[in-house]
Design a protein around this motif. Structure first.
Motif, short mmCIF file in Angstrom:
data_model
loop_
_atom_site.label_atom_id
_atom_site.label_comp_id
_atom_site.label_asym_id
_atom_site.label_seq_id
_atom_site.Cartn_x
_atom_site.Cartn_y
_atom_site.Cartn_z
N GLU A 109 0.51 -8.30 31.86
CA GLU A 109 0.86 -9.58 31.71
C GLU A 109 0.40 -10.37 30.33
N THR A 110 -0.77 -9.65 29.85
CA THR A 110 -1.41 -10.24 28.68
C THR A 110 -1.01 -9.55 27.37
N LEU A 111 -0.76 -8.21 27.30
CA LEU A 111 -0.27 -7.73 26.27
C LEU A 111 0.94 -8.08 25.89
N LYS A 112 1.41 -8.51 24.48
CA LYS A 112 2.54 -8.67 24.20
C LYS A 112 3.39 -7.79 23.17
N PRO A 113 4.15 -6.88 23.89
CA PRO A 113 4.87 -5.98 23.03
C PRO A 113 5.92 -6.30 22.13
N ASP A 114 6.55 -7.44 22.47
CA ASP A 114 7.39 -8.10 21.61
C ASP A 114 6.76 -8.61 20.47
N VAL A 115 5.55 -9.13 20.43
CA VAL A 115 5.12 -9.52 19.33
C VAL A 115 4.42 -8.38 18.52
N TYR A 116 3.76 -7.52 19.12
CA TYR A 116 3.22 -6.14 18.54
C TYR A 116 4.08 -5.47 18.02
N LEU A 117 5.10 -5.21 18.49
CA LEU A 117 6.39 -4.38 17.94
C LEU A 117 7.33 -5.29 17.28
N ALA A 118 7.23 -6.15 16.86
CA ALA A 118 8.32 -7.08 16.16
C ALA A 118 8.65 -6.51 14.89
N TYR A 137 0.30 1.58 19.49
CA TYR A 137 1.83 1.56 19.20
C TYR A 137 2.63 1.91 20.32
N THR A 138 2.06 3.18 20.94
CA THR A 138 2.85 3.69 21.78
C THR A 138 2.59 2.80 23.42
N PHE A 139 1.40 2.69 23.73
CA PHE A 139 1.03 2.00 24.73
C PHE A 139 2.01 0.67 24.72
N HIS A 140 2.12 0.15 23.71
CA HIS A 140 2.88 -1.23 23.84
C HIS A 140 4.28 -0.98 23.94
N LEU A 151 -14.15 2.78 11.95
CA LEU A 151 -14.29 1.49 12.02
C LEU A 151 -12.69 0.78 12.20
N HIS A 152 -11.68 1.13 11.67
CA HIS A 152 -10.39 0.70 11.97
C HIS A 152 -10.07 0.83 13.34
N GLY A 153 -10.10 2.32 13.94
CA GLY A 153 -10.07 2.43 15.43
C GLY A 153 -10.94 1.54 16.38
N LEU A 154 -12.30 1.57 16.07
CA LEU A 154 -13.08 0.60 16.73
C LEU A 154 -12.46 -1.04 16.83
N ALA A 155 -12.23 -1.57 15.45
CA ALA A 155 -11.73 -2.71 15.30
C ALA A 155 -10.59 -3.07 16.21
N ARG A 156 -9.56 -2.26 15.96
CA ARG A 156 -8.44 -2.09 16.80
C ARG A 156 -8.56 -2.25 18.22
N ILE A 157 -9.16 -1.56 18.87
CA ILE A 157 -9.59 -1.48 20.28
C ILE A 157 -10.18 -2.88 20.62
N GLY A 158 -11.15 -3.30 19.80
CA GLY A 158 -12.00 -4.64 20.03
C GLY A 158 -10.98 -5.78 19.91
N HIS A 159 -10.04 -5.74 19.07
CA HIS A 159 -9.38 -6.91 18.83
C HIS A 159 -7.84 -6.97 19.65
N THR A 203 -0.61 -9.43 15.92
CA THR A 203 -1.36 -10.23 17.06
C THR A 203 -1.38 -11.61 16.92
N GLY A 204 -0.85 -12.16 15.69
CA GLY A 204 -0.60 -13.52 15.46
C GLY A 204 -2.14 -14.15 15.11
N LYS A 205 -2.96 -13.38 14.72
CA LYS A 205 -4.51 -14.10 14.54
C LYS A 205 -4.89 -14.25 13.04
N PRO A 206 -5.46 -15.10 12.52
CA PRO A 206 -5.90 -15.03 11.33
C PRO A 206 -6.91 -13.92 10.88
N ALA A 207 -6.66 -13.48 9.83
CA ALA A 207 -7.72 -12.51 9.28
C ALA A 207 -8.85 -12.83 8.26
N PRO A 208 -9.92 -12.14 8.38
CA PRO A 208 -11.08 -12.54 7.67
C PRO A 208 -10.59 -12.58 6.19
#
Length: 646
Positions: free
Chosen positions: A48-57, A177-180, A219-227, A285-290
C-alpha cells in the motif's frame, strides 16, 4: 518463513516501526505465534505504501527500446545461466551462490555473482511482458539466496563470499528496483523475506564500514534502505548516518581539484555514480535532496572534462581503463542542463561551448594535461606527477601518454583482473608504463606508503608547471627507491610540449635526469609503449605508421635501443591486456627499451613527435649527458638544426 538468520519473531517485535498505526500489534501477533496474520498485514502495508509507478517512472519506455535484448537476457536467466566477470556458467535447478567455476579460482566471480545483476534482468522482463514466470523465478532465487547466504554475525567487511560490504552496498540498488517491479506479483512470504534481508543489510552496512570507494557504496546502500523503506524502526537513523558520512566523505576523499583520492578514473567514476545514485533515489521518491549532493558533484564531474583526450576519453592511471567523458557526463548534463561545457562533451562537439582552458595541472591529484585545443585532431598528452594515492595504485610515477591526430600513439597497459596472473603483475609494475626502471628494477612505493588523512590537502610534488602560448613545461621527481631494497636513485623528468616552436608543428621533448649518491655503475631503462601498427627503425629513430598516413617518431640522445613485442620471459613486456574468458592470449604491442648506463648522474633527451601525411620532421636529437646542461639540438629531416633551451 524462516530463511534469513533474522527470525520472524525478532523481525516483528524489534525491527519494524510499531508506532506506525497500520503496523501496530504485529509484535503481539508474532508473540502469540500468529505469524501468518502478521505476514499478511505487513505485506499489505508494504504494498500500500510503496509507489512502484513513481519509483519506476520512465523505466518501461527505456526497456521497450531494448526489448529484444531484454527478452534474450531473461531467457538466459530462466535457464540459470549467470555471467560474472565475463565468464558464463549454467547452474542446474539449484543455484550455489558460493560456487566458483573459473579455471584459476578467480575470487571476484562469486563475489560479483552476489551483486545480483540478473535480478534486474528478470524485473525488466516482467515490466516489458507482465509474464508472471519472471516473478516466480525471482521469488525462488530470493528464497534460495536467503537460505544459503546467512548474514555473518561479526565478520570483517572484507570476509565471506555473499556478505562482503561492497556487495551488500552495491546490490541494494538492483534489489530496490526489482522489489518495486515485483511488489504485486510475489507472495506475502517473499515480501517478508526480502524485508528481513534488507534489515540485515542495513545492520551490516551500519556497523561494518570500510573506506574509500567501498565506503561510498556501503553508505549508498544504507541510505537507500533508510530512505525508500521507512517502516523499519531505525530507518531514519540509518538515513541520517549515511547522509552525514556521505557529506563528510566529499572532504575526506576528494582533492580540492576534484579527483578522488585513489587517483583512478575508474574508481573516481564509482564514487560519482554512487553520489548520483543518491540524487536519483531522492528524485524517484519525489523528495528534495540535500544541497551538498549537487554542489559536491560539480568538481567531481569537471574532472572528466579536464582530463579528456581528443577522443573524449580520459587517460588510464592506476587501476582504470580509459573512461568515456561522453558517457560519464550524460547524467551530469541532466543535473546541470545549463552547463554548456558538459553539453559540448556529451554532444561530441555538436552543441555547447568548448572548455575555456587548454593545458592544465591538477595541483593536488597530480595530472598534467597538455593540449593544442579541443578539436578531434588536436595533439594531447598526459603526465603522471601524482602522489601514490589511497588505493588501487600502480608503480607508475612520471608516466606519459600521447594522443594526436586521432590516434593513441603512446599508451600504458591500464588495468587487468584482480588475480595472480603475470598480466596482473605487469599492469601494476613500472614495466607497463612509459617511465624508467633502474638496474632492471621497478619503482617501489607500496611497501613504505601509508595514506594519511591530511594527504587530501597536500599539493603534489610538482617542481614546475607553466603553460605559455608557444610551450608548456612540467617537471616532477621520483625518489622513493627501486626494487625490494629501495635502491636510491633519483629520477627527474622535465616534459616540454612545443606547441609552436620556431614554426614547427607540435611535438614533445622529454628530458630525464638520473642521480645516484654512489659511484656504482647503474643502468636506466626508459620505456615507450607504442600502438600495434607497422613500426620501422631508421638510425636512432623509431617510427609508428598508421594507415591514414599519421605517424609517431621517437628518438633519443643516448642509450641503446631495442624493440620488444609480446615477451613472456624472463618477464612480461610489450603487452596490452585482453579482457577475455579464461587464460587468453593478450595483445602484443611494440615497446621501445632505451638502456642508458651511467655512474653518478646522467641526462637523456627523448623527442616524441606525432606527424601527419607520412611527413616525419625529426632525424635525431643531440644533447649533453651532463645533468647541469639545458641545451637540446634537434636535427630535422632536410638538414635544418634548431636549438631548444629547457
Amino acid at each position: 518463513m524462516e530463511t534469513t538468520r533474522l527470525s520472524d519473531l525478532r523481525f516483528f517485535t524489534e525491527c519494524i516501526d510499531l508506532s506506525i498505526p497500520a503496523l501496530s500489534g504485529l509484535d503481539t501477533l508474532a508473540r502469540d505465534g500468529n505469524f501468518s496474520e502478521a505476514i499478511r498485514r505487513f505485506a499489505a502495508y508494504v504494498r500500500e505504501t510503496l509507489k512502484p509507478d513513481v519509483y519506476l517512472a520512465g523505466e518501461r519506455e527505456n526497456i521497450e527500446a531494448r526489448a529484444d535484448t531484454v527478452r534474450a537476457e531473461a531467457e538466459r536467466v530462466f535457464g540459470h545461466m549467470f555471467i560474472s566477470c565475463r565468464v558464463p556458467y549454467t547452474f542446474g535447478k539449484e543455484i550455489d551462490w558460493e560456487f566458483n567455476p573459473t579455471y584459476n579460482g578467480y575470487v571476484e566471480w562469486p563475489w560479483q555473482l552476489n551483486r545480483h545483476p540478473e535480478w534486474k534482468i528478470l524485473a525488466d522482463y516482467y515490466l516489458l511482458t507482465g509474464d508472471r514466470k519472471a516473478a516466480e523465478e525471482w521469488e525462488a532465487q530470493l528464497i534460495s539466496w536467503a537460505k544459503q547466504a546467512q548474514v555473518p554475525e561479526n565478520a570483517s567487511p572484507y570476509a565471506t563470499i555473499c556478505w562482503r560490504t561492497i556487495e551488500a552496498g552495491i546490490r541494494i540498488s538492483p534489489w530496490t528496483y526489482t522489489f518495486h517491479a515485483f511488489l504485486h506479483a510475489v507472495s506475502d512470504d517473499a515480501v517478508v523475506v526480502f524485508c528481513k534481508s534488507l534489515w540485515e543489510h542495513a545492520w551490516r552496512l551500519r556497523n561494518f564500514n570500510t573506506k574509500n570507494n567501498w565506503l561510498i557504496m556501503e553508505l549508498h546502500g544504507l541510505a537507500r534502505i533508510g530512505h525508500v523503506f521507512p517502516f523499519f524502526r531505525e530507518s531514519a537513523d540509518w538515513l541520517d548516518y549515511a547522509m552525514t558520512r556521505l557529506k563528510e566523505e566529499l572532504d575526506v576523499q576528494v582533492y580540492p581539484d576534484g579527483m578522488q583520492n585513489e587517483l583512478s578514473v575508474g574508481y573516481h567514476s564509482v564514487v560519482v555514480h554512487n553520489y548520483m545514485g543518491i540524487l536519483d533515489m531522492y528524485r524517484r521518491t519525489g523528495k528534495p535532496a540535500p544541497d551538498f549532493l549537487e554542489k559536491g558533484l560539480v568538481s567531481l564531474n569537471d574532472v572528466y572534462v579536464k582530463l579528456a583526450a581528443p577522443d573524449l576519453r580520459t587517460p588510464a592511471p592506476n587501476d582504470s581503463g580509459r573512461v568515456s567523458a561522453v558517457i560519464e557526463l550524460r547524467k551530469a548534463l541532466e543535473l546541470y542542463p545549463d552547463n554548456e561545457v558538459y553539453r559540448y562533451i556529451v554532444s561530441e562537439r555538436k552543441e555547447g561551448t568548448p572548455p575555456p582552458y587548454g593545458s592544465l595541472l591538477m595541483p593536488y591529484g597530480g595530472a598534467a594535461i597538455f593540449r593544442t585545443g579541443w578539436e578531434p585532431d588536436a595533439v594531447w598528452a598526459y603526465m603522471d606527477m601524482s602522489p601514490f594515492g589511497a588505493g588501487h595504485q600502480h608503480e607508475d610515477k612520471l608516466n606519459v601518454t600521447v594522443f594526436a591526430y586521432g590516434h593513441e600513439m603512446l599508451h600504458e597497459a591500464g588495468v587487468f583482473d584482480y588475480d595472480t596472473s603475470e598480466m596482473r603483475k605487469y599492469v601494476l609494475s613500472t614495466r607497463a608504463h612509459n617511465t624508467a626502471r633502474i638496474d632492471g628494477m621497478d619503482q617501489n612505493r607500496r611497501p613504505r606508503y601509508q595514506w594519511e588523512p591530511d594527504d587530501i590537502r597536500k599539493l603534489c610534488d610538482t617542481a614546475h608547471f607553466v603553460s605559455e602560448p608557444h610551450r608548456d613545461t612540467a617537471e616532477s621527481t621520483y625518489d622513493e627507491g627501486y626494487g625490494p631494497d629501495f635502491l636510491d636513485v633519483k629520477h627527474t623528468r622535465r616534459f616540454l610540449f612545443c606547441k609552436d616552436e620556431q614554426g614547427l608543428p607540435p611535438f614533445f621533448v622529454c628530458i630525464d635526469r638520473f642521480a645516484a649518491p654512489d659511484d656504482v655503475p647503474h643502468c636506466a631503462e626508459l620505456l615507450w609503449h607504442l600502438a600495434d601498427v607497422p613500426t620501422m627503425v631508421e638510425g636512432t629513430c623509431v617510427t609508428s605508421l598508421y594507415d591514414d598516413g599519421t605517424g609517431f617518431t621517437v628518438t633519443a640522445s643516448a642509450g641503446g635501443c631495442s624493440i620488444v613485442k609480446g615477451q613472456k620471459a624472463p618477464e612480461f613486456q610489450g603487452w596490452f591486456p585482453k579482457h577475455g574468458i579464461g587464460d587468453v592470449e593478450h595483445y602484443a604491442v611494440p615497446t621501445i627499451k632505451q638502456t642508458v648506463p651511467f655512474t653518478g648522474g646522467t641526462r637523456v633527451v627523448t623527442v616524441l613527435w606525432p606527424h601527419h601525411s607520412y611527413d616525419p620532421h625529426i632525424k635525431s636529437v643531440e644533447a649533453s649527458a651532463d645533468p647541469a646542461e639545458t641545451s637540446v639540438l634537434l636535427h630535422l629531416i632536410g638538414g635544418r638544426t634548431i636549438e631548444l633551451i629547457e
